[in-house]
Design an enzyme around this catalytic site. Sequence first.
Site, PDB file in Angstrom:
ATOM      1  N   LYS A 111     -17.635  44.229  -7.400  1.00 45.85           N
ATOM      2  CA  LYS A 111     -17.166  44.500  -8.761  1.00 45.85           C
ATOM      3  C   LYS A 111     -18.317  44.266  -9.710  1.00 45.85           C
ATOM      4  O   LYS A 111     -19.230  43.493  -9.414  1.00 45.85           O
ATOM      5  CB  LYS A 111     -16.019  43.552  -9.130  1.00 45.85           C
ATOM      6  CG  LYS A 111     -15.164  44.061 -10.253  1.00 45.85           C
ATOM      7  CD  LYS A 111     -14.146  45.053  -9.735  1.00 45.85           C
ATOM      8  CE  LYS A 111     -13.136  45.482 -10.759  1.00 45.85           C
ATOM      9  NZ  LYS A 111     -11.977  46.111 -10.109  1.00 45.85           N
TER      10      LYS A 111
HETATM   11  N1  GLU Z   1     -11.449  49.717 -10.430  1.00 50.91           N
HETATM   12  C1  GLU Z   1     -10.500  50.214  -9.491  1.00 50.91           C
HETATM   13  C2  GLU Z   1      -9.831  49.061  -8.753  1.00 50.91           C
HETATM   14  O1  GLU Z   1      -9.792  47.952  -9.234  1.00 50.91           O
HETATM   15  C3  GLU Z   1     -11.073  51.286  -8.590  1.00 50.91           C
HETATM   16  C4  GLU Z   1     -12.246  50.859  -7.759  1.00 50.91           C
HETATM   17  C5  GLU Z   1     -12.915  52.010  -7.017  1.00 50.91           C
HETATM   18  O2  GLU Z   1     -12.430  53.119  -7.094  1.00 50.91           O
HETATM   19  O3  GLU Z   1     -13.926  51.729  -6.367  1.00 50.91           O
HETATM   20  O4  GLU Z   1      -9.288  49.235  -7.701  1.00 50.91           O
END
Ligand code: GLU
Length: 422
Positions: A111
């Site tokens: 993240k």
């Molecule tokens: N931000 C989204 C989540 O928390 C998508 C992450 C992604 O597609 O890599 O799942």
Amino acid sequence: MNTQEAANEMSAFDIAQAQIEVVGKRLRLDPGLLERLKRPSRELTVNFPVRMDDDAIKVFTGFRVQYNQVLGPFKGGIRYHPDVSLEEVRALAAWMTWKCAVIGLPYGGAKGGVICNPKEMSPGELERLTRRFTSEISIIIGPHKDIPAPDVSTDAQVMAWIMDTYSMNQGYSVPGVVTGKPLVIGGSKGREEATARGVMYATREAAKNIGMDLSDATIAVQGFGNVGYNAARLFKEECSSKIIAVSDSRGGIHSSRGLDPKKVKLHKERTGSVLGFPDSNQVTNEVLLEMDCDVLIPAALAGSITVSNAPRLKTRIVAEGANGPTTPEADGILFKKGVTVIPDILCNAGGVTVSYFEWVQSLQHFFWSIEEVKKRLEDVMVKAFEKVWTTAQEEQVDMRIAAYIVAMKKVVEAYRVRGIYP
Ligand code: GLU
């Protein structure tokens, strides 16, 4: 300190670690391996200057946490928010690890985040911030290393700047470095609404299992960003449910006759908030969460359902569109009350699932129809839901613990066959 204060003191990462600890003990994991699973692989903090529109230089701080890559390349979104912290990004990176594992995607978890207030920045400032942040983290991202995506307050345009910046530095286009891109540069059909569509499929399965009819079911949605808006829209359009309340960071609106999410969105675009929507009553976010409804969808930030409001929730299903909306103490209370909580790592995994589809399409330069994306997403969500539901029944636990059992078993099995290097 009483229990409630103690709960409030728990950071998102404390919660993420506690979840791993509980399930790790249950699975009788090797203590050393459990220790590894409670910590991220790598963390990068960057401080970087951005030229603002008034010519001033402002220094921003951003993070990329790569939590675990035993199942495949790191994967996870990037958020822009004033309250972003390393601690929060670490928790979100851990949750991405379990999310990808429970769904069965060949990814690890990561993240990113930048401490900033995008609501107060111009498009030019956001572009310069994004390009400089991408350049700072480009030493650890890449289409086979770590693939970012949208999250809170980042969208397809931000992903396009990330793709372009990374590509310009490589000297050729690298569409697979990021997902959630605009269609014209290799995005996937259906990515924009994918998280919400996944929430809808998961909720539909839960409703079937508890004998609830979603047509005419009353739905309250906290948060009106990508996930909250699209969830409200899809539940109305595809399930004929009644959206009785929605909210944003300024507060919420309620209508017992039901709201039209598309009209509410237009109103928010015009005025900056859902508040003041014609023929609706104003409510607070706190009141919205405790509203009498069939399905409650927390789709804002972490920590909205806590020990203080959980006893008063009047819903049958909590469908976690957001990451980390329910604290562990609140989970316990809801389980005892018989509320079905569809945990975030399962419920909102539609986004990363279609990110995976996009990545596969980007790597192959071969694109799918919207029908194919929807069908495959539905198959993946239904299969993962069934596995978690069955595990919860067999082990007599709530769906969150069950989801962690499924996810952690997969990660542990990958460690077993890969071995510990060297
Ligand atoms: N931000 C989204 C989540 O928390 C998508 C992450 C992604 O597609 O890599 O799942």
